[in-house]
Motif scaffolding. Structure first.
Motif, PDB file in Angstrom:
ATOM      1  N   ARG A  70       0.879  -1.179   0.000  1.00  0.00           N
ATOM      2  CA  ARG A  70       0.000   0.000   0.000  1.00  0.00           C
ATOM      3  C   ARG A  70       0.910   1.220   0.000  1.00  0.00           C
ATOM      4  NH1 ARG A  70      -4.734   0.759   3.027  1.00  0.00           N
ATOM      5  NH2 ARG A  70      -3.455   2.050   4.389  1.00  0.00           N
ATOM      6  N   THR A  91       1.596   5.174  -0.043  1.00  0.00           N
ATOM      7  CA  THR A  91       0.936   6.417   0.345  1.00  0.00           C
ATOM      8  C   THR A  91       1.590   7.591  -0.378  1.00  0.00           C
ATOM      9  OG1 THR A  91       0.688   5.462   2.542  1.00  0.00           O
ATOM     10  CG2 THR A  91       0.200   7.808   2.330  1.00  0.00           C
ATOM     11  N   ILE A 111      -3.938   6.570  -1.451  1.00  0.00           N
ATOM     12  CA  ILE A 111      -3.295   5.255  -1.303  1.00  0.00           C
ATOM     13  C   ILE A 111      -3.355   4.547  -2.656  1.00  0.00           C
ATOM     14  CG2 ILE A 111      -3.411   2.996  -0.157  1.00  0.00           C
ATOM     15  CD1 ILE A 111      -2.927   5.050   1.919  1.00  0.00           C
TER      16      ILE A 111
END
Ligand SMILES: Cc1cc2nc3c(=O)[nH]c(=O)nc-3n(C[C@H](O)[C@H](O)[C@H](O)COP(=O)(O)OP(=O)(O)OC[C@H]3O[C@@H](n4cnc5c(N)ncnc54)[C@H](O)[C@@H]3O)c2cc1C
Length: 503
Positions: free
Chosen positions: A134, A136, A142
């Motif tokens: 994931r 950021t 995301i």
């Protein structure tokens, strides 16, 4: 969910994006800058990468020439001229183009291949588990991916967040200054193109000229303003004002011991005016942490001396892309990715050895002068010049790809093949980046048939010591035969090892 997210659209991020796309993966490239940078870095590419770009059809686009690349007649190592034209088998190729041209062409190629590049997207964090990453972004968005490639340069956030150490040395004793200049035609020696300095003599073009006090370079490249560079070891690296032409000329005068005269260029820019202090030589202690991999400057930084950066980084990209694509497609286990680090990290170690050695050889003082006398004597032996040229080219690299003739593990030689339709250069057959079996015996098509969805077979006559060669997409030889009756079991084993089970 993206298969692969690449952080950074510098040359190496763009290159791996192109290679992934050729291998059937659509990567997403995230770049924090909103447009191309004004920063001027590489003035050219040095080494095997020039031929690698040719093998992807990119050499012609970057050089603007339809002729295949040719070895360089000369180059420099640690301020020693290398007389390469005298070598029978000169491995050193040079392509003197600015980095922004390389990035523009790679960006255009990525767009043609359908790669999505999101500019103004800065990676600020990520977390990963067994299934994916994931990522950021600075704006809080995301992005999910199965794999993350950190191509985000020497200060790589990806490397730091992955907890990968970056051991090495920081030197804080040198200052290099570079500027585009304009000089009167009377200051250019008509015979050599060198810079004539009254009271000193001629600084030859493109050579690195060392004195006991520092280094000076005079470079004239077609279509660009001439450039003067100096390197000094002043003891203090404190500077109050931005770099100026007067500062450069004063430095040049100290190096050569006579006044140096030049003006600012008048034509359209961008004009370079750069001061760099100190330098870093560092190598990531791992190239992979779980689902995160590093390429290019994110994995290694070193002095720019000799111009090895893009030779190293772009071939990292070419090495990793096809392996990652095979893992993404589920054709190969993740252990294939271990070969990325085991093959490429030793190459980076050799590059840092080379740049550190050159940095010592250009240093000031009479002890270095003595070392240079000895080194100069060694370089008078053509075999030693060839060895240095191969080091700079990266053509001395031999990966441990298993038993077989000496060609196995080496980058495939340039070959001209007769496929029955006139001569074909090997570089024309590798533009698709697919694995390639070159069969000079006409007997191997059946053995390779179960891999025909992944591996191209070309039956040809060729001027080669081998009777058959299996090339990986990065053009390294995975298997070779020198027998008229090649070992078919060995070929099948190599096909399975590198490209997965028979279809
Ligand atoms: C002065 C100088 C001269 C050089 N001369 C030569 C030469 O002559 N020949 C040669 O081969 N090499 C040369 N080099 C080395 C060469 O420039 C580098 O090796 C090359 O730029 C590395 O490419 P890269 O894609 O790995 O990293 P970079 O070019 O640094 O690109 C990284 C990209 O990632 C982006 N980025 C950074 N952080 C993030 C983030 N968090 N999220 C998203 N994007 C991010 C950056 O904006 C950048 O676009 C020189 C370098 C310098 C400094």
């Amino acid at each position: 969910m993206f298969d692969v997210v690449v952080a950074g659209a510098g040359p190496n991020g763009l290159m791996i994006a192109c290679e992934l796309a050729l291998a059937g993966v659509r990567p997403l490239v995230l770049e924090r800058l909103t447009g191309p940078t004004d920063e001027q870095r590489a003035n050219g590419m040095v080494g095997q990468v020039v031929r690698m770009l040719d093998r992807r059809g990119l050499y012609a686009r970057i050089s603007g020439s339809d002729a295949p690349p040719q070895p360089a007649p000369g180059f420099v190592f640690g301020a020693f001229p290398l007389r390469l034209a005298e070598l029978a088998d000169n491995p050193l190729y040079v392509l003197p183009v600015p980095q922004r041209v390389v990035e523009r062409v790679l960006g255009e190629r990525a767009a043609e291949l359908g790669v999505e590049i999101r500019r103004g997207s800065e990676v600020t964090g990520f977390d990963q588990d067994d299934d994916g990453v994931r990522v950021t972004l600075a704006d809080g968005e995301i992005v999910r991916a199965r794999w993350l490639v950190g191509a985000d340069g020497g200060r790589s956030v990806v490397r730091k967040l992955a907890g990968i150490d970056f051991p090495g040395v920081t030197s804080d004793d040198s200052v290099s200054r570079t500027a585009h200049v304009s000089v009167p035609s009377s200051a250019v020696d008509p015979a050599t193109g060198g810079l004539v300095i009254a009271g000193y003599g001629i600084v030859p073009p493109f050579q690195h000229t060392r004195t006991d006090r520092g280094l000076i370079v005079w470079a004239t490249l077609p279509g660009r303003d001439p450039m003067i560079s100096t390197v000094e070891w002043p003891g203090s690296l404190e500077f109050d004002a931005p770099m100026s032409l007067d500062e450069l000329l004063a430095s040049a005068a100290r190096v050569v011991g006579a006044p140096v005269v030049a003006r600012l260029p008048t034509g359209d820019g961008p004009h370079l005016m750069r001061r760099l202090t100190g330098g870093n030589t560092r190598l990531a202690d791992r190239y992979r942490a779980g689902r995160v991999l590093l390429i290019g400057d994110a994995a290694h930084v070193h002095s720019a001396i000799g111009g090895p950066g893009l030779n190293l980084g772009l071939q990292d990209a070419v090495n990793l892309a096809w392996k990652l694509a095979a893992v993404v497609a589920g054709r190969m286990p993740q252990t294939l990715l271990d070969t990325y680090e085991s093959e490429r990290r030793p190459v980076a170690q050799r590059v840092t050895m080379s740049t550190q050695a050159q940095s010592v050889l250009i240093g000031p003082g009479s002890d270095i002068t003595a070392l240079r006398v000895l080194f100069g004597e060694l370089l008078a032996v053509p075999d030693n010049t060839r060895r240095i040229a191969a080091l700079m080219a990266g053509s001395d690299v031999r990966y441990d790809l298993g038993p077989g003739p000496d060609l196995v593990g080496r980058w495939a030689p340039d070959l001209v093949l007769d496929t029955g339709n006139g001569p074909v250069r090997l570089a024309e057959l590798t533009v698709t980046a697919r694995p390639l079996l070159l069969d000079f015996t006409g007997t191997l098509a059946a053995a390779a048939a179960p891999w025909s969805d992944r591996v191209d077979v070309v039956s040809a006559k060729g001027d080669s010591e081998a009777t058959a060669l299996l090339l990986r997409p990065d053009c390294y030889v995975a298997w070779a035969s020198t027998s008229d009756r090649p070992d078919v079991d060995g070929l099948r084993a190599a096909l399975q090892r590198w490209f997965g089970p028979a279809g």
